[in-house]
Scaffold this active site. Sequence first.
Site, short mmCIF file in Angstrom:
data_model
loop_
_atom_site.label_atom_id
_atom_site.label_comp_id
_atom_site.label_asym_id
_atom_site.label_seq_id
_atom_site.Cartn_x
_atom_site.Cartn_y
_atom_site.Cartn_z
N SER A 137 36.41 -5.04 -16.39
CA SER A 137 37.84 -4.82 -16.22
C SER A 137 38.09 -3.38 -15.85
O SER A 137 37.33 -2.48 -16.22
CB SER A 137 38.58 -5.17 -17.52
OG SER A 137 39.91 -4.68 -17.50
N SER A 138 39.19 -3.14 -15.15
CA SER A 138 39.55 -1.76 -14.80
C SER A 138 39.90 -0.92 -16.02
O SER A 138 39.96 0.30 -15.94
CB SER A 138 40.73 -1.76 -13.83
OG SER A 138 41.87 -2.37 -14.41
N CYS A 139 40.11 -1.56 -17.18
CA CYS A 139 40.45 -0.80 -18.39
C CYS A 139 39.26 -0.01 -18.93
O CYS A 139 39.41 0.78 -19.86
CB CYS A 139 40.99 -1.72 -19.47
SG CYS A 139 39.73 -2.70 -20.30
N TYR A 185 38.21 -3.32 -26.36
CA TYR A 185 37.84 -4.18 -25.23
C TYR A 185 37.07 -3.38 -24.19
O TYR A 185 36.06 -3.85 -23.64
CB TYR A 185 39.12 -4.76 -24.62
CG TYR A 185 38.88 -5.72 -23.48
CD1 TYR A 185 38.36 -6.99 -23.70
CD2 TYR A 185 39.20 -5.37 -22.18
CE1 TYR A 185 38.16 -7.88 -22.65
CE2 TYR A 185 39.01 -6.25 -21.12
CZ TYR A 185 38.49 -7.51 -21.37
OH TYR A 185 38.29 -8.38 -20.33
N LYS A 190 33.21 -4.04 -22.76
CA LYS A 190 32.93 -4.28 -21.34
C LYS A 190 31.98 -3.23 -20.77
O LYS A 190 31.13 -3.55 -19.92
CB LYS A 190 34.24 -4.33 -20.55
CG LYS A 190 35.05 -5.58 -20.79
CD LYS A 190 34.25 -6.83 -20.41
CE LYS A 190 35.01 -8.11 -20.61
NZ LYS A 190 34.22 -9.31 -20.22
N HIS A 202 49.10 -11.12 -20.58
CA HIS A 202 49.21 -9.90 -19.79
C HIS A 202 50.62 -9.78 -19.21
O HIS A 202 51.41 -10.73 -19.21
CB HIS A 202 48.17 -9.90 -18.67
CG HIS A 202 46.77 -9.73 -19.18
ND1 HIS A 202 45.87 -10.76 -19.23
CD2 HIS A 202 46.13 -8.63 -19.67
CE1 HIS A 202 44.72 -10.31 -19.74
NE2 HIS A 202 44.86 -9.04 -20.01
#
Length: 316
Positions: free
Chosen positions: A108-110, A137, A141, A180
């Site tokens: 994920s971009s997070c 999270y 990842k 989301h």
Amino acid sequence: MNKDSRIYVAGHNGMVGSALLRRLVSHGYRHLIARSRQELDLLDQRAVSRFFAEENIDVVLLAAAKVGGINANLTQPASFLYENLVIESNVIHAAFASGTPKLVFFGSSCIYPKYCPQPIKEDYLLTSGFEQTNEAYAIAKIAGLKLCEAYNRQHGTRYISVMPTNLYGPNDNYDLQNGHVLAALIRKTHEAKLAGLRSVSVWGSGSPRREFLHVDDLASAVLALLDADHVEGVFNIGYGRDISIADLAYLVCDVVGFSGSLDFDSSKPDGTPRKLLDASKLTGLGWSPTISLRDGIAATYADFTEKMQRTGYASA
């Protein structure tokens, strides 16, 4: 990858996994493998190892994960960290141990720092601190990404990690507490329209900027990567343009047909100020997104209303 490849889609019931299945079916892949959580608990290491030993899998698409929006990440950090660490560790190791040659891990971009230069390149990973609202999270990842890198380096595998931007589309989670932002906005404005409300509350100030990619574009990007020769490592997958949360909310209102006002609740956290990915590493292979944000939101709204009519989900 050929049409007879045995492809395991982990997380096939989710938004990403179901999009991958749709894409694979439409492209004529004949041996698609999927297991529900009741059939295969990815938190069970022995069960996962046995499954891989029996199925002779050629390609793994590891889209299974515990996911959610800001509120879910804030209130369930232990669950997000533990479950994602265990799922990815079990699947990646079992794939290697059984000799599976191709694997795509979905991050994920997070994972990127809170205050990152924009647009965000893959090289910016771990250059500064995380956004606290999704730290657990993000750490999980990053661990999965690094595990793929470690197997590639130590054992010569060619595992790929993809970092999608904010995703939306059919089969999204429209829960107001754990979903989301885009899916939650669709549900909020739809219910406000039905109830004749004059306003809708939106979490945060509305100033953060986010990039949104339709999940079917993500699926096309993944197939492009699998079809490319000698590809491994980390790839950002993005739409190429971002939008403020406020402008997104007004766009959703327009698509849904809600004519009331929006009240931005600045007492709620905004999260990262901006997240726009540099996907040039991927687009350099010839891929580009095809679904505009407005068209994608309209299609997602249609999916939501169909689900509402079928299950009564939105009236609960």
